[in-house]
Design a protein around this motif. Structure first.
Motif, PDB file in Angstrom:
ATOM      1  N   GLU A  40       0.850  -1.183   0.000  1.00 53.71           N
ATOM      2  CA  GLU A  40       0.000   0.000   0.000  1.00 53.71           C
ATOM      3  C   GLU A  40       0.889   1.238   0.000  1.00 53.71           C
ATOM      4  O   GLU A  40       1.708   1.421   0.896  1.00 53.71           O
ATOM      5  CB  GLU A  40      -0.908   0.007   1.230  1.00 53.71           C
ATOM      6  N   ASN A  55     -11.031  -9.728   7.371  1.00 53.42           N
ATOM      7  CA  ASN A  55     -11.157  -8.722   6.314  1.00 53.42           C
ATOM      8  C   ASN A  55     -10.846  -9.290   4.934  1.00 53.42           C
ATOM      9  O   ASN A  55     -10.420  -8.559   4.035  1.00 53.42           O
ATOM     10  CB  ASN A  55     -10.228  -7.552   6.623  1.00 53.42           C
ATOM     11  N   ALA A  58     -12.319  -7.518   1.746  1.00 49.81           N
ATOM     12  CA  ALA A  58     -11.686  -6.229   1.450  1.00 49.81           C
ATOM     13  C   ALA A  58     -10.292  -6.435   0.865  1.00 49.81           C
ATOM     14  O   ALA A  58      -9.880  -5.723  -0.051  1.00 49.81           O
ATOM     15  CB  ALA A  58     -11.613  -5.373   2.712  1.00 49.81           C
ATOM     16  N   LEU A  63      -8.802  -3.318  -1.524  1.00 48.88           N
ATOM     17  CA  LEU A  63      -9.031  -2.055  -0.826  1.00 48.88           C
ATOM     18  C   LEU A  63      -7.865  -1.793   0.122  1.00 48.88           C
ATOM     19  O   LEU A  63      -7.344  -2.716   0.748  1.00 48.88           O
ATOM     20  CB  LEU A  63     -10.333  -2.112  -0.011  1.00 48.88           C
ATOM     21  N   ASP A  64      -7.459  -0.542   0.231  1.00 49.78           N
ATOM     22  CA  ASP A  64      -6.420  -0.189   1.215  1.00 49.78           C
ATOM     23  C   ASP A  64      -6.944  -0.483   2.615  1.00 49.78           C
ATOM     24  O   ASP A  64      -8.143  -0.394   2.882  1.00 49.78           O
ATOM     25  CB  ASP A  64      -6.059   1.290   1.114  1.00 49.78           C
ATOM     26  N   SER A  65      -6.034  -0.806   3.518  1.00 56.18           N
ATOM     27  CA  SER A  65      -6.444  -1.165   4.878  1.00 56.18           C
ATOM     28  C   SER A  65      -7.145  -0.026   5.605  1.00 56.18           C
ATOM     29  O   SER A  65      -7.889  -0.252   6.546  1.00 56.18           O
ATOM     30  CB  SER A  65      -5.233  -1.633   5.677  1.00 56.18           C
ATOM     31  N   SER A  66      -6.951   1.210   5.167  1.00 54.74           N
ATOM     32  CA  SER A  66      -7.632   2.336   5.802  1.00 54.74           C
ATOM     33  C   SER A  66      -9.148   2.275   5.575  1.00 54.74           C
ATOM     34  O   SER A  66      -9.920   2.862   6.340  1.00 54.74           O
ATOM     35  CB  SER A  66      -7.083   3.658   5.280  1.00 54.74           C
ATOM     36  N   TRP A  67      -9.602   1.524   4.559  1.00 53.45           N
ATOM     37  CA  TRP A  67     -11.023   1.381   4.278  1.00 53.45           C
ATOM     38  C   TRP A  67     -11.674   0.305   5.131  1.00 53.45           C
ATOM     39  O   TRP A  67     -12.886   0.267   5.258  1.00 53.45           O
ATOM     40  CB  TRP A  67     -11.239   1.045   2.800  1.00 53.45           C
ATOM     41  N   TRP A  68     -10.893  -0.627   5.702  1.00 52.25           N
ATOM     42  CA  TRP A  68     -11.478  -1.671   6.520  1.00 52.25           C
ATOM     43  C   TRP A  68     -11.055  -1.509   7.914  1.00 52.25           C
ATOM     44  O   TRP A  68     -11.563  -1.915   8.851  1.00 52.25           O
ATOM     45  CB  TRP A  68     -11.229  -3.086   6.016  1.00 52.25           C
TER      46      TRP A  68
END
Length: 68
Positions: A40, A55, A58, A63-68
């Motif tokens: 990322e 997760n 996600a 998806l970037d980890s900031s979204w989950w």
């Protein structure tokens, strides 16, 4: 699919302490095979098996980890 697979790290890196980027769980023997590595913003983030399992959708959706 023109992205290259990143190099797993420098030799001997598997003996370093790994820290889960989500929950902070540590692994003294390096990254266990059940942990997930995510690239990322040019950084390699590691996630423990519990966080990766929780997760999975996600992660597979990239998806970037900031979204989950």
């Amino acid at each position: 699919m023109d992205q290259q697979t990143p190099h797993p790290g420098k030799p001997g890196a598997e003996t370093e302490t790994m820290v889960c980027s989500r929950c902070g769980k540590t692994s003294a023997e390096g990254a266990p095979p059940t942990w997930t590595c995510s690239m990322e913003n040019g950084r390699c983030l590691y996630f423990c098996d519990d966080c990766a399992r929780a997760n999975l959708r996600a992660i597979e959706g990239r998806l970037d980890s900031s979204w989950w």
